[in-house]
Design an enzyme around this catalytic site. Sequence first.
Site, mmCIF file in Angstrom:
data_model
loop_
_atom_site.group_PDB
_atom_site.id
_atom_site.type_symbol
_atom_site.label_atom_id
_atom_site.label_comp_id
_atom_site.label_asym_id
_atom_site.label_seq_id
_atom_site.Cartn_x
_atom_site.Cartn_y
_atom_site.Cartn_z
ATOM 1 C CE LYS A 1 -40.559 63.110 -21.837
ATOM 2 N NZ LYS A 1 -41.952 62.961 -21.385
ATOM 3 C CG ASP B 1 -38.976 59.938 -21.813
ATOM 4 O OD1 ASP B 1 -38.321 60.274 -20.806
ATOM 5 O OD2 ASP B 1 -40.191 59.652 -21.779
ATOM 6 N NE ARG B 2 -39.246 64.089 -17.928
ATOM 7 C CZ ARG B 2 -39.883 64.808 -17.027
ATOM 8 N NH1 ARG B 2 -39.221 65.719 -16.313
ATOM 9 N NH2 ARG B 2 -41.163 64.624 -16.805
ATOM 10 C CG ASP C 1 -38.413 57.051 -19.408
ATOM 11 O OD1 ASP C 1 -37.926 58.106 -18.948
ATOM 12 O OD2 ASP C 1 -39.497 57.017 -20.008
ATOM 13 C CG ASP D 1 -35.997 60.727 -18.328
ATOM 14 O OD1 ASP D 1 -35.522 60.188 -19.342
ATOM 15 O OD2 ASP D 1 -37.216 60.738 -18.087
ATOM 16 C CB SER E 1 -40.374 58.811 -16.492
ATOM 17 O OG SER E 1 -39.733 59.761 -17.272
ATOM 18 C CG HIS E 2 -39.442 62.639 -14.007
ATOM 19 N ND1 HIS E 2 -40.468 62.216 -14.823
ATOM 20 C CD2 HIS E 2 -39.994 63.413 -13.061
ATOM 21 C CE1 HIS E 2 -41.603 62.736 -14.380
ATOM 22 N NE2 HIS E 2 -41.350 63.459 -13.317
HETATM 23 C C1 VG1 Z 1 -44.649 65.493 -16.416
HETATM 24 C C2 VG1 Z 1 -44.310 66.611 -17.380
HETATM 25 C C3 VG1 Z 1 -44.841 66.287 -18.757
HETATM 26 C C4 VG1 Z 1 -44.276 64.941 -19.216
HETATM 27 C C5 VG1 Z 1 -44.590 63.879 -18.181
HETATM 28 C C6 VG1 Z 1 -43.944 62.549 -18.513
HETATM 29 O O1 VG1 Z 1 -46.055 65.355 -16.298
HETATM 30 O O2 VG1 Z 1 -44.854 67.837 -16.920
HETATM 31 O O3 VG1 Z 1 -44.473 67.326 -19.636
HETATM 32 O O4 VG1 Z 1 -44.832 64.578 -20.441
HETATM 33 O O5 VG1 Z 1 -44.100 64.273 -16.905
HETATM 34 O O6 VG1 Z 1 -42.558 62.671 -18.625
HETATM 35 P P1 VG1 Z 1 -46.884 65.965 -15.074
HETATM 36 O O7 VG1 Z 1 -48.304 65.543 -15.294
HETATM 37 O O8 VG1 Z 1 -46.272 65.439 -13.833
HETATM 38 O O9 VG1 Z 1 -46.704 67.447 -15.155
HETATM 39 V V1 VG1 Z 1 -41.576 61.342 -18.327
HETATM 40 O O10 VG1 Z 1 -40.054 61.669 -18.837
HETATM 41 O O11 VG1 Z 1 -41.787 61.315 -16.618
HETATM 42 O O12 VG1 Z 1 -42.341 60.079 -19.068
HETATM 43 CO CO CO Z 2 -38.918 60.000 -18.940
#
Ligand code: VG1
Ligand code: CO
Length: 541
Positions: free
Chosen positions: A376, A281-282, A279, A277, A113-114
Site C-alpha cells: 500500500k 504506506d497508509r 512507514d 503513517d 508501521s502505525h
Molecule cells: C492492521 C490493519 C490491516 C493492515 C495491517 C498492517 O492489521 O487492520 O488492514 O494491513 O494493520 O498495516 P490488524 O491485524 O492489526 O488488524 V501497517 O500500515 O501497520 O503495515
Molecule cells: Co504502515
Amino acid sequence: MSIQTVSTTPFEGQNPGTSGLRKTVSVFRQPHYLENFVQSIFDSQEGFRGQTLVLGGDGRFFNAVAIQTILKMAAANGFGKVMVGQNGILSTPAVSCIIRKYKTFGGIVLSASHNPGGPNGDFGIKYNIGNGGPAPEKVTNHIHALSQTIRQYRISDAPDIDLSRIGLYDMDGMTVEVIDSVADYAELMQSLFDFSAIRKLFANGFVFRFDAMHAVCGPYAKKIVEDMLGAPQGTVVNAVPKEDFGGHHPDPNPVNATELIAFMNGPQGADMGAATDGDGDRNMIVGRHIAVTPSDSLAILAANARAVPGYAAGIAGIARSMPTSTAADRVAAALGIACYETPTGWKFFGDLLDDGKITLCGEESYGTSSSHIREKDGIWAILFWLNLLAATGKTVGQIVHEHWRKYGRNYYSRHDYVSIDSQRAAALMDHLRAKLSGLSGQVFGSCTVEKADEFSYTDPVDGSVSERQGIRIFFTDGSRIVFRLSGTGTVGATLRVYFDRYEKDRLDMAVQDALGELIAIASEVADIAGFTGMTEPTVVT
Ligand code: VG1
Ligand code: CO
C-alpha cells in the site's frame, strides 16, 4: 574480518502476523532475538547467493542498530549486494518500488508501521519477495517454523558502515550501496500522475496541508510536494522523522491525526489535508469539514481512475480486504470488472496483482494502492486525489457527495477494543463461532440476520487456503458486522469490530447514529462487555 557462526536457541512466538513480526523494542533488544528471525528469513529462501537485497526502515528507534546487524548477516550468508536507504531510511512503498525497479531478490523492511516508536515503543521486521510485496502466508509460515528450531546464525564481524553518505562500500566481500531514499520512488510517482496539472493547481493558490506525523514520509513529501510540485514551503508539516515520532501514534486516522483534523475544521483550513503513517504506506484524505473513509476513497479512486494518466486505459479489477466496506463492489459492478474479497493484510493482494486480475486494491485501515508496486502506498493515494482535484476542478467534498449520489453511501465504522486479555479475546471468538449456525433468521429490532459465517479465503491464483479470517454476520438489508482479532498488536489482544450499512438515498446521517442498531447487536451477540470488561471501544474510526 571474518564470518562467525553463533550458537543460539529459539524464542517463543516469533510469528509474523498480519504484517511481519512486531514486538516491543525491549523484546527485540534481547540477545539473538533479531538475529534468529533474520537467519530464519534467509533460511526460508533459496538461491540468493550473489543476489541483491533491499534494506531500509522508517527511522524509528532501533532502526539504525538493526540495519547494521542485518548488513553483517547478509554478508555472512552470501548476498552479493545490499541496497540500503541513506541513513537507513526507506518507506515501505519505496522498498517495494526499488525491489521491482532493480529486480532484486527481495527486501527487508524495518518498521512497526502505525505502532508507536521509541525505546518504550514497538519495532518490526518484514520480508518482501522479488515481486516487491510482503511474503505470502506460505513463506511467513515457513519462516515461523524455522525460527522455532534455529540453532545457529551467521554474521560478519566487520565494522559498521557509515550510512550517511551515498556510495558503494565493501563488507566482507559483499557490496553495500547506500542509495538516495527518495529518488526512485519520486520518479515512479512522476510516471503515474499529471505533475504539470497538480503544479498548476498549487500555482493557482490551492491550499494543501500534508502531515507527515514525524514519520518516514517527511523527506518524500518535501521532495515531491514542495520541490517537484511547487507547493509552498511549509505545506508539509511534522516533516522531520523522529525516532519516537514526537511521542505520537503515527497512525493517520481522525483519532490520532487530531492536529490535522483540528486545522482542517478550523478558521484557516485548507482545500485538502492528508496524513501518512510510520512507514508511509497508509494515508488519510481530508477535505474542508469532511474526512474521507478509506473504503470510500478506494471506491472513488476506482470510479475516477481514467482521469489519471497512469490509469487512463482503465482498470482490470479491484480487490478489497473482507472487512472493507462494499462501496468498491458497486463501482466494480458499474464498470463491469471483478471485485475480489481477500483476508486482512497486504500479502493477499500480491497474487491478484501479479496475475493482472486487479489494478487497484485497498483496506479499511487507511491503505490504498495499485499495481505500480506491491505494497500500500500513502503518497500515491494522496497524489491520486490531488490529480483528481486538478483534473476536475472539484473539491474533496463535492467528489465524495457526487459519488454517494450516484452509487449510494456505505456508512462505515471500526470499533477497536485494545490490549484485552488474549485468552478472553480468544474465548469471545469461540463463543461467537459456536453461535454462528443458530443466527440465521434471528430478528434484532429492525434487522434480520441473513446468514453468519467465518471467512475463509482460497487464493484464486495459487489455490492456497487461509482459514479463520474473521467472523461475519450478514443482514437481509445488506448490512454486515465483522469480528476479528488484530495481528499487529504487541500487548495482549485487540478485538476489531467492523460495521457496514448501505443506504441508497439517505446520505446525510451521522455515522455512529446510522450504525447504532448494528453496534448494539454486536455488543449483545458477542457479549463484548462480558468478555472484555469494556463497555466502550478504545478507538472508534
Ligand atoms: C492492521 C490493519 C490491516 C493492515 C495491517 C498492517 O492489521 O487492520 O488492514 O494491513 O494493520 O498495516 P490488524 O491485524 O492489526 O488488524 V501497517 O500500515 O501497520 O503495515
Ligand atoms: Co504502515
